[in-house]
Design a protein around this motif. Structure first.
Motif, PDB file in Angstrom:
ATOM      1  N   ALA A 634       0.817  -1.225   0.000  1.00  0.00           N
ATOM      2  CA  ALA A 634       0.000   0.000   0.000  1.00  0.00           C
ATOM      3  C   ALA A 634       0.844   1.266   0.000  1.00  0.00           C
ATOM      4  O   ALA A 634       0.363   2.329  -0.404  1.00  0.00           O
ATOM      5  CB  ALA A 634      -0.921   0.009   1.220  1.00  0.00           C
ATOM      6  N   LEU A 635       2.079   1.178   0.471  1.00  0.00           N
ATOM      7  CA  LEU A 635       2.914   2.373   0.576  1.00  0.00           C
ATOM      8  C   LEU A 635       3.685   2.661  -0.704  1.00  0.00           C
ATOM      9  O   LEU A 635       4.392   3.659  -0.783  1.00  0.00           O
ATOM     10  CB  LEU A 635       3.890   2.222   1.747  1.00  0.00           C
ATOM     11  N   THR A 636       3.586   1.780  -1.688  1.00  0.00           N
ATOM     12  CA  THR A 636       4.366   1.934  -2.911  1.00  0.00           C
ATOM     13  C   THR A 636       3.448   1.804  -4.112  1.00  0.00           C
ATOM     14  O   THR A 636       3.143   0.697  -4.566  1.00  0.00           O
ATOM     15  CB  THR A 636       5.494   0.882  -2.981  1.00  0.00           C
ATOM     16  N   ALA A 637       3.004   2.927  -4.642  1.00  0.00           N
ATOM     17  CA  ALA A 637       2.008   2.921  -5.715  1.00  0.00           C
ATOM     18  C   ALA A 637       2.489   2.204  -6.959  1.00  0.00           C
ATOM     19  O   ALA A 637       1.685   1.675  -7.728  1.00  0.00           O
ATOM     20  CB  ALA A 637       1.610   4.365  -6.049  1.00  0.00           C
ATOM     21  N   SER A 638       3.803   2.148  -7.175  1.00  0.00           N
ATOM     22  CA  SER A 638       4.329   1.525  -8.389  1.00  0.00           C
ATOM     23  C   SER A 638       4.383   0.013  -8.302  1.00  0.00           C
ATOM     24  O   SER A 638       4.753  -0.648  -9.266  1.00  0.00           O
ATOM     25  CB  SER A 638       5.740   2.061  -8.674  1.00  0.00           C
ATOM     26  N   SER A 639       4.024  -0.550  -7.147  1.00  0.00           N
ATOM     27  CA  SER A 639       4.185  -1.987  -6.931  1.00  0.00           C
ATOM     28  C   SER A 639       2.848  -2.719  -6.880  1.00  0.00           C
ATOM     29  O   SER A 639       2.689  -3.676  -6.150  1.00  0.00           O
ATOM     30  CB  SER A 639       4.967  -2.245  -5.639  1.00  0.00           C
ATOM     31  N   ASP A 640       1.866  -2.247  -7.649  1.00  0.00           N
ATOM     32  CA  ASP A 640       0.557  -2.887  -7.743  1.00  0.00           C
ATOM     33  C   ASP A 640      -0.071  -3.124  -6.376  1.00  0.00           C
ATOM     34  O   ASP A 640      -0.256  -4.270  -5.958  1.00  0.00           O
ATOM     35  CB  ASP A 640       0.656  -4.217  -8.499  1.00  0.00           C
ATOM     36  N   PRO A 641      -0.434  -2.067  -5.646  1.00  0.00           N
ATOM     37  CA  PRO A 641      -1.085  -2.246  -4.341  1.00  0.00           C
ATOM     38  C   PRO A 641      -2.380  -3.047  -4.474  1.00  0.00           C
ATOM     39  O   PRO A 641      -3.146  -2.886  -5.430  1.00  0.00           O
ATOM     40  CB  PRO A 641      -1.361  -0.811  -3.891  1.00  0.00           C
ATOM     41  N   VAL A 642      -2.618  -3.904  -3.480  1.00  0.00           N
ATOM     42  CA  VAL A 642      -3.752  -4.820  -3.506  1.00  0.00           C
ATOM     43  C   VAL A 642      -4.473  -4.775  -2.166  1.00  0.00           C
ATOM     44  O   VAL A 642      -3.823  -4.716  -1.114  1.00  0.00           O
ATOM     45  CB  VAL A 642      -3.295  -6.267  -3.793  1.00  0.00           C
ATOM     46  N   VAL A 643      -5.798  -4.829  -2.200  1.00  0.00           N
ATOM     47  CA  VAL A 643      -6.618  -4.963  -1.000  1.00  0.00           C
ATOM     48  C   VAL A 643      -7.395  -6.267  -1.091  1.00  0.00           C
ATOM     49  O   VAL A 643      -7.989  -6.579  -2.131  1.00  0.00           O
ATOM     50  CB  VAL A 643      -7.594  -3.785  -0.839  1.00  0.00           C
ATOM     51  N   ILE A 644      -7.375  -7.038  -0.009  1.00  0.00           N
ATOM     52  CA  ILE A 644      -8.163  -8.264   0.116  1.00  0.00           C
ATOM     53  C   ILE A 644      -9.205  -8.001   1.194  1.00  0.00           C
ATOM     54  O   ILE A 644      -8.851  -7.680   2.335  1.00  0.00           O
ATOM     55  CB  ILE A 644      -7.284  -9.454   0.545  1.00  0.00           C
ATOM     56  N   THR A 645     -10.482  -8.136   0.877  1.00  0.00           N
ATOM     57  CA  THR A 645     -11.507  -7.846   1.886  1.00  0.00           C
ATOM     58  C   THR A 645     -12.763  -8.652   1.578  1.00  0.00           C
ATOM     59  O   THR A 645     -12.859  -9.315   0.553  1.00  0.00           O
ATOM     60  CB  THR A 645     -11.808  -6.338   1.950  1.00  0.00           C
ATOM     61  N   GLY A 646     -13.720  -8.594   2.481  1.00  0.00           N
ATOM     62  CA  GLY A 646     -14.975  -9.305   2.308  1.00  0.00           C
ATOM     63  C   GLY A 646     -15.448  -9.902   3.612  1.00  0.00           C
ATOM     64  O   GLY A 646     -15.124  -9.413   4.699  1.00  0.00           O
ATOM     65  N   SER A 647     -16.196 -11.012   3.514  1.00  0.00           N
ATOM     66  CA  SER A 647     -16.745 -11.668   4.703  1.00  0.00           C
ATOM     67  C   SER A 647     -15.889 -12.820   5.188  1.00  0.00           C
ATOM     68  O   SER A 647     -16.121 -13.377   6.261  1.00  0.00           O
ATOM     69  CB  SER A 647     -18.151 -12.205   4.391  1.00  0.00           C
ATOM     70  N   HIS A 648     -14.890 -13.203   4.409  1.00  0.00           N
ATOM     71  CA  HIS A 648     -14.120 -14.439   4.589  1.00  0.00           C
ATOM     72  C   HIS A 648     -13.024 -14.258   5.649  1.00  0.00           C
ATOM     73  O   HIS A 648     -12.004 -13.623   5.394  1.00  0.00           O
ATOM     74  CB  HIS A 648     -13.502 -14.811   3.234  1.00  0.00           C
TER      75      HIS A 648
END
Length: 793
Positions: A634-648
């Motif tokens: 998340a701190l490095t925009a050039s490194s394909d930031p990813v969020v994993i979220t949901g009910s799981h």
């Protein structure tokens, strides 16, 4: 029985049997290796001598300590604690514990001193200390013994089990299932001699197999033979356990590997990528139905790296496709997959993120402050009030929210079609109010393990107007209780993703009509992987997975494995060993900034203490942290930031039993919003580490760095990928690219740089690179590291 006595006893047998002669020869090799060993005051004994069973199938010497020696046939393939296996010329035995699995590798010659125990019929050496295992030499090989299913079924269990824990091979096997392999699942197998029910066990840790297509034809299977039966007599429950994908042997056809995935999604096209074990061509069939009514497209390149582009498609449309690869030995094929082209409606594509606790906006990019302290119920009521045609809601808990109840009843009164999927729990008063008003529900059967744990709403996806299609999902159950719990919600305005959620909903509803069909409704393990997974929403790549049908856990691990710089977690609970191992592997690969806040840290199987050995972990201390999110880079925009979220929740119940949904979002701005929430949760839990947003390659911070060269991401790539690395001190650094023959094709970096983290982008088009395998190498201050990348055009 001492080795010399055992050897003499068997050597003096008179036989012309060639199989026995091979055994004698093998035993001589083992005898020469081990005859002089005496460890921990224990005489090395043949494995067969400790494997004699009583009438219940339990070793008669259970509870005693022995020293055995043999060749490792499996180590950590079944997990960080095993069990692994060793065998000598007389037999095999399982060895349980991280002091074995984490220390040895296949082909090691070892001695083991441990207590003989019984685990559900499996003889194990356990209670190992750090000195219990000695590695004597390495790089030995053990040929699997070729046997039949009939041999396994009829082996003597009341006495000596000939094949338990040995490396064996069964030829011409049919696996009586289709689709993709799931982890921790048993499959019926047959050969010409019989059928072994639940006789193939795919362990969740064998990641090279989990998620791959189940071969439709006959195969040979290599593996160690385990046993699992819950009570005596232990006369069945044998399981062949392959260790990696190469243990499933085909006749030389290409053998498609998972994942088969669609990327580069536009309004009128998408590209499908997949790999095969062996070379073959590339074929795709596709269509608007699972019948795949469109003609095949064939690319005749002979390759293991496959790419095929479909063009001329319709926007906002679900396409079904299936890939094949053909060579001279045969054809391999995937299951039917789905993908949705992007919407061409310029008014859709919005993704809103909400948090119900305060956030720390000091980390916000300009104009990207996260929405904190949001009243979820107010947002949800507003969305219900805007619905004009339909609302589908799948909720685990629905309690003490009269405002939401009244909004739904009012929506029904103005003609909105409302359908509800609900958990098997005792019907709560708010849900009863909906039922009393004539709203129909489909309830999960109480006979199934697990729960219907979703908390999603689909608005107006059943009409023909695309602009009003909204999805509401996240970790928040619609209850008054959770008003004081820490949660997150995702809202998405897009007709393609709502179609996927609608398909999942209607699988649990049992029909596509206004009326549920109880007999056709499917929940938990009854469901199939029948939805699209890849979406382009407003230019953002979004992946969607439903549990337990879609192997969600493997996709969470894939996202974590993409980390080049940092991993942050806010979780109610983490109990998955493989997730903990994945993060540890990233830590060892140079991702040192791993932090987490976990609410329930003392539950059975919690990974919290293990993670704390290498990561900056904290227990939540404010209310209940009910989030289930992870953030990568998340701190490095050039490194394909990813969020994993949901009910799981990151647990086995979520993976194997519950009805769940998970979003994996690739976007720097959304990751930046989640990092604002995480920083607040982390600081509130006592975390004191510094967060530094990297806005440029020289803005990385320079504290306590070591040399690290990260795996490029994405990989495979086309046409652009990023290579991240870090330096511990000022030095001259070069990064060069080489082709498969070792020829230099590009210099990506050649300059002096200060200590810190950096990232460089490679565009294949700039260097006129063709598809294939390349190597990139970093040199700096005496440090040299090389990694492989794959370009797919």
């Amino acid at each position: 029985m001492p080795v010399t006595k055992y050897f003499s006893k068997h050597f003096n047998k008179v036989t012309t049997d060639s199989a026995f002669q091979k055994t004698i020869i093998s035993f001589v090799v083992f005898f020469l290796i081990f005859t002089t060993i005496n460890i921990h005051a224990q005489t090395v004994v043949p494995i067969a001598s400790i494997r004699n069973n009583d009438s219940n199938g339990v070793c008669i010497d259970t509870g005693k300590t022995f020293t055995v020696a043999g060749i490792v046939t499996s180590s950590n393939q079944m997990g960080t604690s095993g069990p692994g296996t060793i065998q000598d010329a007389t037999g095999g035995v399982a060895v349980y514990g991280s002091n074995f699995a984490g220390k040895v590798k296949i082909g090691d010659s070892v001695s083991v001193t441990a207590v003989l125990t019984n685990y559900s019929g499996l003889a194990e050496l356990s209670n190992l200390s750090s000195s219990s295992v000695s590695i004597l030499s390495s790089n030995h090989s053990v040929e699997p013994e070729v046997i039949t299913i009939n041999d396994i079924i009829n082996q003597q269990w009341n006495g000596f089990e000939s094949y338990e824990s040995k490396l064996i091979r069964i030829n011409n096997v049919t696996i009586s299932s289709s689709g993709n392999f799931s982890g921790n699942k048993n499959y019926d197998i047959s050969d010409d001699t019989g059928t072994l029910a639940a006789g193939l066990r795919i362990d969740i840790d064998v990641t090279s197999i989990v998620g791959n297509a189940i071969p439709s034809g006959k195969v040979d299977i290599i593996g160690v033979l385990g046993q699992y039966k819950t009570k005596a007599p232990f006369n069945s429950g044998y399981q062949l356990m392959p260790r990696f994908i190469d243990d499933i042997v085909t006749n030389g056809e290409p053998l498609i590997l998972s994942p088969v995935f669609a990327s580069g999604i536009t309004t009128t096209s998408f590209t499908v990528y997949f790999n095969t074990v062996r070379n073959g061509n590339t074929i795709i069939k596709y269509g608007l139905t699972s019948s795949l009514e469109t003609d095949s497209i064939v690319v005749n390149d002979d390759t293991t790296y496959h790419k095929i582009n479909l063009t001329g498609l319709k926007p906002s449309t679900v396409y079904y496709y299936k890939v094949y690869s053909l060579n001279a030995n045969g054809v391999s094929q995937s299951d039917v997959q789905q993908v949705s082209t992007a919407s061409d409606n310029p008014s859709v594509g919005t993704i809103n993120i909400y948090f119900n606790y305060p956030v720390d906006t000091t980390l916000a990019y300009p104009g990207n402050a996260a929405r904190g302290s949001v009243l979820f119920n107010t947002k949800l009521v507003n969305r219900i009030n805007q619905a004009v045609y339909s609302i589908d809601m799948a909720v685990y808990s629905f309690y003490q929210r009269p405002d939401v109840v009244n909004a739904l009843i009012a929506a029904k009164a103005r003609g909105v079609k409302i359908r509800v999927v609900y958990d098997s729990r005792t019907t709560q008063p708010d849900m009863q109010s909906l039922i009393d008003d004539g709203i129909l529900i489909s309830k999960r059967p109480a006979s199934l393990n697990g729960i219907m744990h979703n908390k999603f709403f689909i608005f107006d996806a059943r009409d023909t107007v695309q602009a009003n299609d909204w999805l509401w999902t996240g970790s928040w159950n619609v209850t008054n209780t959770e008003a004081s719990w820490q949660n997150n919600v995702v809202e998405i305005n897009d007709p393609t993703i709502t179609k996927a959620y609608q398909a999942e909903f209607e699988e649990m509803w049992g029909s596509t009509t206004d009326t549920p069909n109880v007999s056709a409704a499917k929940f938990g393990p009854q469901k199939s992987d029948n939805t699209s997974h890849s979406f382009n929403i407003g230019g953002k790549s979004v992946m969607v997975y439903f549990s337990p049908s879609d192997g969600t856990n493997s996709h969470i691990i894939d996202a974590l494995n993409s980390a080049n710089h940092d991993i942050y977690l806010a979780q109610l609970v983490i109990t998955r060993d493989d997730i903990g191992t994945a993060m540890y592997n990233r830590y060892n690969a140079g991702v040192k900034d791993i932090r987490g806040v976990v609410n329930d840290i003392n539950v059975t199987g919690s990974e919290y203490q293990y993670l704390s050995t290498f990561a900056d972990m904290h227990q939540n201390t404010i209310s209940t942290l009910h989030d289930k999110y992870g953030i990568v880079d998340a701190l490095t925009a050039s490194s394909d930031p990813v969020v994993i979220t949901g009910s799981h929740n990151w647990s086995s119940a979520a993976e194997n039993d519950n009805d769940e949904n998970t979003l994996i979002i690739h976007d720097s701005l959304i990751a930046n919003q989640y990092i604002q929430d995480f920083k607040k949760r982390y600081n509130d839990a006592g975390g004191t580490g510094v967060f530094q947003i990297a806005t440029g390659i020289n803005d990385r911070g320079a504290n306590n760095f070591s040399y690290v060269l990260c795996q490029n991401y994405p990989n495979p790539f086309n046409p652009v990928t990023a290579i991240s690395y870090q330096l511990p001190a000022f030095s001259h650094v070069t990064i060069k690219l080489y082709d498969l023959l070792g020829r230099e094709v590009a210099t990506l970096v050649d300059e002096n740089r200060n200590a810190g983290r950096y990232s460089v982008q490679l565009s294949a088009d700039n260097y006129h690179l063709s598809s294939g395998v390349y190597f990139y190498q970093l040199k700096s201050g005496g440090y040299i590291q090389t990694k492989k990348m794959i370009l797919m055009k």
